[in-house]
Design an enzyme around this catalytic site. Sequence first.
Site, PDB file in Angstrom:
ATOM      1  N   ASP A   1      -1.031   4.753   5.741  1.00 56.06           N
ATOM      2  CA  ASP A   1      -0.343   4.393   4.398  1.00 56.06           C
ATOM      3  C   ASP A   1       1.202   4.572   4.714  1.00 56.06           C
ATOM      4  OD1 ASP A   1      -0.682   3.694   1.346  1.00 56.06           O
ATOM      5  OD2 ASP A   1       0.765   5.092   1.806  1.00 56.06           O
TER       6      ASP A   1
ATOM      7  N   TYR B   1       9.888   4.447   2.664  1.00 55.28           N
ATOM      8  CA  TYR B   1       9.528   5.929   3.368  1.00 55.28           C
ATOM      9  C   TYR B   1      10.187   5.979   4.784  1.00 55.28           C
ATOM     10  CZ  TYR B   1       5.262   5.759   0.395  1.00 55.28           C
ATOM     11  OH  TYR B   1       4.259   5.729  -0.570  1.00 55.28           O
TER      12      TYR B   1
ATOM     13  N   LYS C   1       4.294  -1.139   1.580  1.00 60.22           N
ATOM     14  CA  LYS C   1       4.554  -1.651   0.311  1.00 60.22           C
ATOM     15  C   LYS C   1       6.091  -2.161   0.385  1.00 60.22           C
ATOM     16  CE  LYS C   1       2.104   2.700  -0.810  1.00 60.22           C
ATOM     17  NZ  LYS C   1       2.553   3.562   0.423  1.00 60.22           N
TER      18      LYS C   1
ATOM     19  N   HIS D   1       5.101  -1.737  -4.686  1.00 58.86           N
ATOM     20  CA  HIS D   1       5.355  -0.386  -4.578  1.00 58.86           C
ATOM     21  C   HIS D   1       5.437   0.356  -5.888  1.00 58.86           C
ATOM     22  CE1 HIS D   1       6.886   3.277  -1.830  1.00 58.86           C
ATOM     23  NE2 HIS D   1       6.138   3.672  -3.066  1.00 58.86           N
TER      24      HIS D   1
ATOM     25  N   GLN E   1      -2.770   1.642  -6.008  1.00 57.90           N
ATOM     26  CA  GLN E   1      -2.540   3.329  -5.497  1.00 57.90           C
ATOM     27  C   GLN E   1      -1.494   4.052  -6.550  1.00 57.90           C
ATOM     28  OE1 GLN E   1       0.187   5.261  -2.110  1.00 57.90           O
ATOM     29  NE2 GLN E   1      -1.442   3.741  -0.990  1.00 57.90           N
TER      30      GLN E   1
ATOM     31  N   ARG F   1      -4.685  21.546   9.580  1.00 54.55           N
ATOM     32  CA  ARG F   1      -4.860  21.054   8.117  1.00 54.55           C
ATOM     33  C   ARG F   1      -5.398  19.668   8.132  1.00 54.55           C
ATOM     34  NH1 ARG F   1      -0.756  24.922   6.963  1.00 54.55           N
ATOM     35  NH2 ARG F   1       1.099  23.379   6.959  1.00 54.55           N
TER      36      ARG F   1
END
Length: 359
Positions: A87, A92, A122, A155, A222, A304
């Site tokens: 995503d 970004y 987005k 977005h 989202q 992680r």
Amino acid sequence: MAQAGGTRGRARCQKVLQISGDRNLRAASAWQPRRRRRRRCRRWPCARATRGRCRWSAWARCSSPLVHEATKNAVLAAIEVGFRHFDTAFMYGTEKPLGEAVAEALRRGLLQSREELFVTSKLWCSQNHPDLVLPSLRDTLKNLQMEYVDLYLIHWPVCVNGPPRFPSKKEDAVPLDFEGVWRAMEECQRLGLAKAIGVSNFTTKHLDRVLAVATIPPAVNQVELNPAWQQRTLRAYCADRGIHVAAYSPLGGQNWDGQGNAVLDSVVLAEIAKARGKTVAQVALRWTHEQGVTCIVKSYNKERLKQNLEIFDWELTEEDRLKISQIPQRKVVQTSSGLFSEEGEFTSVDPAELNNVEE
Ligand code: A2P
């Protein structure tokens, strides 16, 4: 399950991870490839279908070569451990490193084809004008080195004049032309440049306005969602209308409001985690998954990353779910404080229209 237009009836499953080090970073997620899906999932994401094939998510406005490289490496690490849904977003700045990482993964044989991935991007608020939607998606595809995105989202339910910038100036905000922009989104899907279209950060009121004009309903909304911001109203609304919900900040975000992390610091989640022999992050992700919501979880850390995938072979108890349902609710990301600089005034738009908080 998310269905709309070309995606209607197709099962789509996922598990997600994001990579980020600071507020300016955010990125991707990966889904079960459609062509490999034989059976329709009852829930999205579906543990059975995603076992060993997960998605990953990150965001980054990465102007620096270091961030670019870190993003690319994190995507490659995520692909290696099994994420398949990424995503990203124009704002970004992660589209290019994501595209490079995918190209590299294909060269290295980590992936056999682009089809194995599910890529979401987005449309930024400055491009939320009917005539800018298609050119913006073309720019995104160029950044990604891809022929199509699997999902293209508006977005924010926010439109600003001027060049893309973050944060935006309040005086640049103008009313969003829901109908014109959604028509342009539909055209993106008809042209095959987006396999599905949807929205992000929309409340039920914003969705009402899209659904009133939509020929192709939004496949996905989202939103910020986690045990400390459960979005019950929105989830019920979306479930009724066949709109799939995806969760960003499923681990509570990055202390954007300076009040700590209501998920990772939760005593309730810590107690459950201890009793189950899991981490707090895993409990939060498992809870989100059990709600039928896709987790857009990011990490730059390979351990992680792996840990965040280990949520499919166990479940919470009824008692755990009850305790989680009683966690005090607090939304962190808010439109006016999150998207706009502090100074200036809204002159052409009622800030209430931009509000994305609803119980
Ligand atoms: P890191 O990259 O160091 O793992 P967001 O909620 O905005 O998506 O941010 C997720 C944040 O949670 C990231 O800063 C990420 O940091 C961190 N994170 C991801 N996975 C875990 C985990 N399993 N345990 C603790 N923190 C995690």
